[in-house]
Design a protein around this motif. Structure first.
Motif, PDB file in Angstrom:
ATOM      1  N   PRO A  25      -8.739   0.730   3.362  1.00 40.01           N
ATOM      2  CA  PRO A  25      -9.387  -0.261   2.812  1.00 40.01           C
ATOM      3  C   PRO A  25      -8.889  -0.995   1.758  1.00 40.01           C
ATOM      4  O   PRO A  25      -8.199  -0.317   0.748  1.00 40.01           O
ATOM      5  CB  PRO A  25     -10.861   0.096   2.702  1.00 40.01           C
ATOM      6  CG  PRO A  25     -10.999   1.478   3.376  1.00 40.01           C
ATOM      7  CD  PRO A  25      -9.598   1.847   3.670  1.00 40.01           C
ATOM      8  N   THR A  26      -9.081  -2.266   1.503  1.00 37.70           N
ATOM      9  CA  THR A  26      -8.141  -2.744   0.441  1.00 37.70           C
ATOM     10  C   THR A  26      -9.224  -3.439  -0.898  1.00 37.70           C
ATOM     11  O   THR A  26      -8.811  -4.308  -1.423  1.00 37.70           O
ATOM     12  CB  THR A  26      -7.421  -4.079   0.829  1.00 37.70           C
ATOM     13  OG1 THR A  26      -8.040  -5.006   1.427  1.00 37.70           O
ATOM     14  CG2 THR A  26      -6.247  -3.551   1.823  1.00 37.70           C
ATOM     15  N   ASP A  27     -10.417  -2.948  -0.737  1.00 37.29           N
ATOM     16  CA  ASP A  27     -11.334  -3.323  -1.801  1.00 37.29           C
ATOM     17  C   ASP A  27     -10.704  -2.976  -3.189  1.00 37.29           C
ATOM     18  O   ASP A  27     -10.218  -1.958  -3.199  1.00 37.29           O
ATOM     19  CB  ASP A  27     -12.784  -3.045  -1.467  1.00 37.29           C
ATOM     20  CG  ASP A  27     -12.802  -1.652  -1.480  1.00 37.29           C
ATOM     21  OD1 ASP A  27     -13.269  -0.722  -2.107  1.00 37.29           O
ATOM     22  OD2 ASP A  27     -12.420  -0.888  -0.012  1.00 37.29           O
ATOM     23  N   ALA A  28     -11.302  -3.434  -4.269  1.00 35.77           N
ATOM     24  CA  ALA A  28     -10.853  -3.306  -5.480  1.00 35.77           C
ATOM     25  C   ALA A  28     -11.219  -1.799  -5.706  1.00 35.77           C
ATOM     26  O   ALA A  28     -10.512  -1.314  -6.515  1.00 35.77           O
ATOM     27  CB  ALA A  28     -11.521  -4.286  -6.524  1.00 35.77           C
ATOM     28  N   ALA A  29     -12.471  -1.537  -5.660  1.00 37.01           N
ATOM     29  CA  ALA A  29     -12.850  -0.268  -5.864  1.00 37.01           C
ATOM     30  C   ALA A  29     -11.954   1.018  -5.200  1.00 37.01           C
ATOM     31  O   ALA A  29     -11.566   1.848  -5.884  1.00 37.01           O
ATOM     32  CB  ALA A  29     -14.291   0.345  -5.583  1.00 37.01           C
ATOM     33  N   THR A  30     -11.464   0.869  -3.945  1.00 34.90           N
ATOM     34  CA  THR A  30     -10.741   1.708  -3.179  1.00 34.90           C
ATOM     35  C   THR A  30      -9.434   1.678  -3.851  1.00 34.90           C
ATOM     36  O   THR A  30      -8.846   2.930  -4.145  1.00 34.90           O
ATOM     37  CB  THR A  30     -10.842   1.576  -1.767  1.00 34.90           C
ATOM     38  OG1 THR A  30     -12.077   1.462  -1.220  1.00 34.90           O
ATOM     39  CG2 THR A  30      -9.814   2.242  -0.988  1.00 34.90           C
ATOM     40  N   VAL A  31      -8.954   0.378  -4.308  1.00 42.01           N
ATOM     41  CA  VAL A  31      -7.449   0.419  -4.753  1.00 42.01           C
ATOM     42  C   VAL A  31      -7.328   1.339  -6.197  1.00 42.01           C
ATOM     43  O   VAL A  31      -6.486   1.873  -6.291  1.00 42.01           O
ATOM     44  CB  VAL A  31      -7.141  -0.926  -4.733  1.00 42.01           C
ATOM     45  CG1 VAL A  31      -5.512  -1.083  -5.496  1.00 42.01           C
ATOM     46  CG2 VAL A  31      -6.825  -1.377  -3.291  1.00 42.01           C
ATOM     47  N   THR A  32      -8.344   0.932  -6.976  1.00 38.01           N
ATOM     48  CA  THR A  32      -8.469   1.488  -8.460  1.00 38.01           C
ATOM     49  C   THR A  32      -8.315   3.080  -8.239  1.00 38.01           C
ATOM     50  O   THR A  32      -7.845   3.520  -9.016  1.00 38.01           O
ATOM     51  CB  THR A  32      -9.572   0.930  -9.072  1.00 38.01           C
ATOM     52  OG1 THR A  32     -10.687   0.951  -8.820  1.00 38.01           O
ATOM     53  CG2 THR A  32      -9.149  -0.672  -9.384  1.00 38.01           C
ATOM     54  N   ALA A  33      -9.152   3.363  -7.255  1.00 34.15           N
ATOM     55  CA  ALA A  33      -9.360   4.917  -7.192  1.00 34.15           C
ATOM     56  C   ALA A  33      -7.835   5.433  -6.783  1.00 34.15           C
ATOM     57  O   ALA A  33      -7.701   6.686  -7.370  1.00 34.15           O
ATOM     58  CB  ALA A  33     -10.522   5.386  -6.467  1.00 34.15           C
ATOM     59  N   GLU A  34      -7.389   5.232  -5.924  1.00 36.08           N
ATOM     60  CA  GLU A  34      -5.846   5.478  -5.430  1.00 36.08           C
ATOM     61  C   GLU A  34      -4.898   5.276  -6.345  1.00 36.08           C
ATOM     62  O   GLU A  34      -4.011   6.305  -6.683  1.00 36.08           O
ATOM     63  CB  GLU A  34      -5.731   4.648  -4.171  1.00 36.08           C
ATOM     64  CG  GLU A  34      -6.522   5.056  -2.725  1.00 36.08           C
ATOM     65  CD  GLU A  34      -6.491   6.512  -2.426  1.00 36.08           C
ATOM     66  OE1 GLU A  34      -5.345   7.063  -2.962  1.00 36.08           O
ATOM     67  OE2 GLU A  34      -7.240   7.014  -1.749  1.00 36.08           O
ATOM     68  N   ILE A  75      -4.477  -5.955  -2.482  1.00 32.66           N
ATOM     69  CA  ILE A  75      -4.085  -4.750  -3.093  1.00 32.66           C
ATOM     70  C   ILE A  75      -3.476  -4.781  -4.596  1.00 32.66           C
ATOM     71  O   ILE A  75      -3.808  -4.117  -5.557  1.00 32.66           O
ATOM     72  CB  ILE A  75      -2.891  -3.792  -2.465  1.00 32.66           C
ATOM     73  CG1 ILE A  75      -3.835  -3.609  -0.779  1.00 32.66           C
ATOM     74  CG2 ILE A  75      -2.710  -2.450  -3.088  1.00 32.66           C
ATOM     75  CD1 ILE A  75      -2.835  -2.946   0.228  1.00 32.66           C
ATOM     76  N   THR A  76      -2.529  -5.829  -4.632  1.00 32.27           N
ATOM     77  CA  THR A  76      -1.891  -6.080  -6.102  1.00 32.27           C
ATOM     78  C   THR A  76      -3.186  -6.313  -7.076  1.00 32.27           C
ATOM     79  O   THR A  76      -3.053  -5.876  -8.141  1.00 32.27           O
ATOM     80  CB  THR A  76      -0.950  -7.250  -5.734  1.00 32.27           C
ATOM     81  OG1 THR A  76       0.124  -6.845  -4.950  1.00 32.27           O
ATOM     82  CG2 THR A  76      -0.582  -7.495  -7.226  1.00 32.27           C
ATOM     83  N   PHE A  77      -4.033  -7.329  -6.646  1.00 35.55           N
ATOM     84  CA  PHE A  77      -5.264  -7.636  -7.413  1.00 35.55           C
ATOM     85  C   PHE A  77      -5.796  -6.247  -7.841  1.00 35.55           C
ATOM     86  O   PHE A  77      -6.235  -6.135  -9.155  1.00 35.55           O
ATOM     87  CB  PHE A  77      -6.126  -8.607  -6.625  1.00 35.55           C
ATOM     88  CG  PHE A  77      -5.823  -9.989  -7.036  1.00 35.55           C
ATOM     89  CD1 PHE A  77      -5.627 -10.577  -8.125  1.00 35.55           C
ATOM     90  CD2 PHE A  77      -5.714 -10.727  -5.799  1.00 35.55           C
ATOM     91  CE1 PHE A  77      -5.349 -11.888  -8.170  1.00 35.55           C
ATOM     92  CE2 PHE A  77      -5.717 -12.196  -5.683  1.00 35.55           C
ATOM     93  CZ  PHE A  77      -5.370 -12.538  -6.965  1.00 35.55           C
ATOM     94  N   GLY A  78      -6.200  -5.447  -6.821  1.00 34.88           N
ATOM     95  CA  GLY A  78      -6.854  -4.261  -7.443  1.00 34.88           C
ATOM     96  C   GLY A  78      -6.012  -3.411  -8.423  1.00 34.88           C
ATOM     97  O   GLY A  78      -6.434  -2.882  -9.262  1.00 34.88           O
ATOM     98  N   ALA A  79      -4.648  -3.357  -8.112  1.00 33.18           N
ATOM     99  CA  ALA A  79      -4.023  -2.601  -9.060  1.00 33.18           C
ATOM    100  C   ALA A  79      -3.833  -3.076 -10.337  1.00 33.18           C
ATOM    101  O   ALA A  79      -3.783  -2.312 -11.346  1.00 33.18           O
ATOM    102  CB  ALA A  79      -2.477  -2.641  -8.198  1.00 33.18           C
TER     103      ALA A  79
END
Length: 339
Positions: free
Chosen positions: A225-234, A255-259
């Motif tokens: 998943p590419t939602d912000a919560a998942t990306v920031t956790a990773e 994904i870039t936005f989330g990172a």
């Protein structure tokens, strides 16, 4: 010549007003060649004076076309999709065709529903950014002469035209860029693993690491998943622990936005290269280094290929691959932080 009030002016009326033949008016109205600029201007003036409008119903009967093509995207609001869609619309307009658009929301069932609904309404052809992995539902439509061109990702389980970016090559260039700046532990953040662009970008990542003789710890590879919560956790997971990564390659703009949301909070900020450019990328601090696709080029190539099919081209399915471009702005050029 006097046109009665309420009567719909015809091409004959336009020809008489402009002092030209009927075929000349037809060429001007339908965008044909062989008319001098001066004559075309006289015809255009006559059209304006008379309020002439082309009879689309008659044209449909004559050409066998319904006057419109359909575009299926994942999300009309996404900047990549919006640019791609505008390019398709520009080509359709040049061909005298309307464009109808719909969003699948990355849902294969909705993609199928929309595509078949457009076909039921007699569109001339489809341009599809696919969400699903089985496009056999289009076989009856293809069989009756409705062409389909797939863009960004190829069709699955059918043979069809496709216009793609060089996803593996772009990812390979991004990772090579990070390696040249001293990084050896590089994380990959990708979309869902069944998506064509994910598999190709991951392939490019692995190839660059292998050519450099660098091992890949599978804990560095994230797809899902590419939602912000998942990306920031990773991002937190990849950049912590005894041997954190020192650089990240983000597989798409979501994904870039989330990172980017998470990086400012990190003590040791990793280098970052994203796949897909962002409008505000040059304004960030540091500027965002990206692998830029050409969404306008993808849309334009796909639409032109569709209209070649509509004009009678019946050759084998084509696969067009457009190059990507690495843009260095600062985020991917920092050396590994000393820990």
């Amino acid at each position: 010549m006097t046109t009665h009030y309420g009567a719909r002016p015809t091409m004959k009326d336009v020809a008489a007003r402009a002092g030209v033949g009927l075929k000349t008016v037809s060429r001007v109205v339908n965008g044909g060649a062989g008319v001098t600029p001066g004559t075309a201007a006289r015809v255009a003036a006559a059209i304006g004076e008379l309020g002439f409008r082309r009879n689309e119903g008659a044209r449909m009967v004559r050409t066998g076309r319904g006057g419109g093509v359909a575009l299926l995207l994942e999300d009309l609001a996404d900047p990549f999709s919006a640019t791609l869609g505008r390019a398709v619309e520009d080509v359709a307009r040049r061909h005298g065709s309307l464009l109808f658009s719909g969003s699948s929301s990355a849902d294969p069932a909705l993609e199928r529903e929309l595509a078949l609904a457009f076909c039921a309404r007699r569109v001339d052809g489809l341009v599809v950014v696919p969400a699903g992995d089985d496009h056999r539902y289009l076989l009856p439509e293809l069989a009756v002469g409705i062409p389909a061109v797939f863009v960004d990702r190829p069709a699955r389980r059918i043979e069809a035209d496709a216009v793609l970016s060089d996803n593996a090559g772009g990812a390979r260039e991004a990772v090579e860029h990070l390696i040249r700046h001293g990084h050896r532990r590089i994380g990959f953040l990708g979309d869902r693993p069944h998506i064509h662009t994910t598999t190709e970008r991951l392939r490019g990542y692995r190839e660059a690491m292998a050519v450099a003789g660098l091992p890949v710890d599978e804990a560095w590879v994230v797809t899902g998943p590419t939602d912000a919560a998942t990306v920031t956790a990773e991002v937190d997971r990849l950049t912590s622990g005894a041997a954190p990564v020192t650089a990240l390659f983000a597989g798409n703009n979501r994904i870039t936005f989330g990172a980017l949301q998470r990086l400012p909070a990190l003590v040791a900020r990793p280098a970052l290269v994203g796949f897909d450019d962002l409008e505000l990328a040059p304004l960030l601090t540091p500027g965002l280094t990206v692998v830029a696709q050409d969404p306008a080029g993808l849309g334009r190539e796909a639409a032109e290929l569709l209209f070649r099919r509509l004009d009678g081209y019946d050759g084998p399915p084509q696969r067009v691959v457009l190059p990507t471009r690495l843009i260095s702005r600062g985020s991917g050029e920092s050396a590994p932080a000393i820990r």
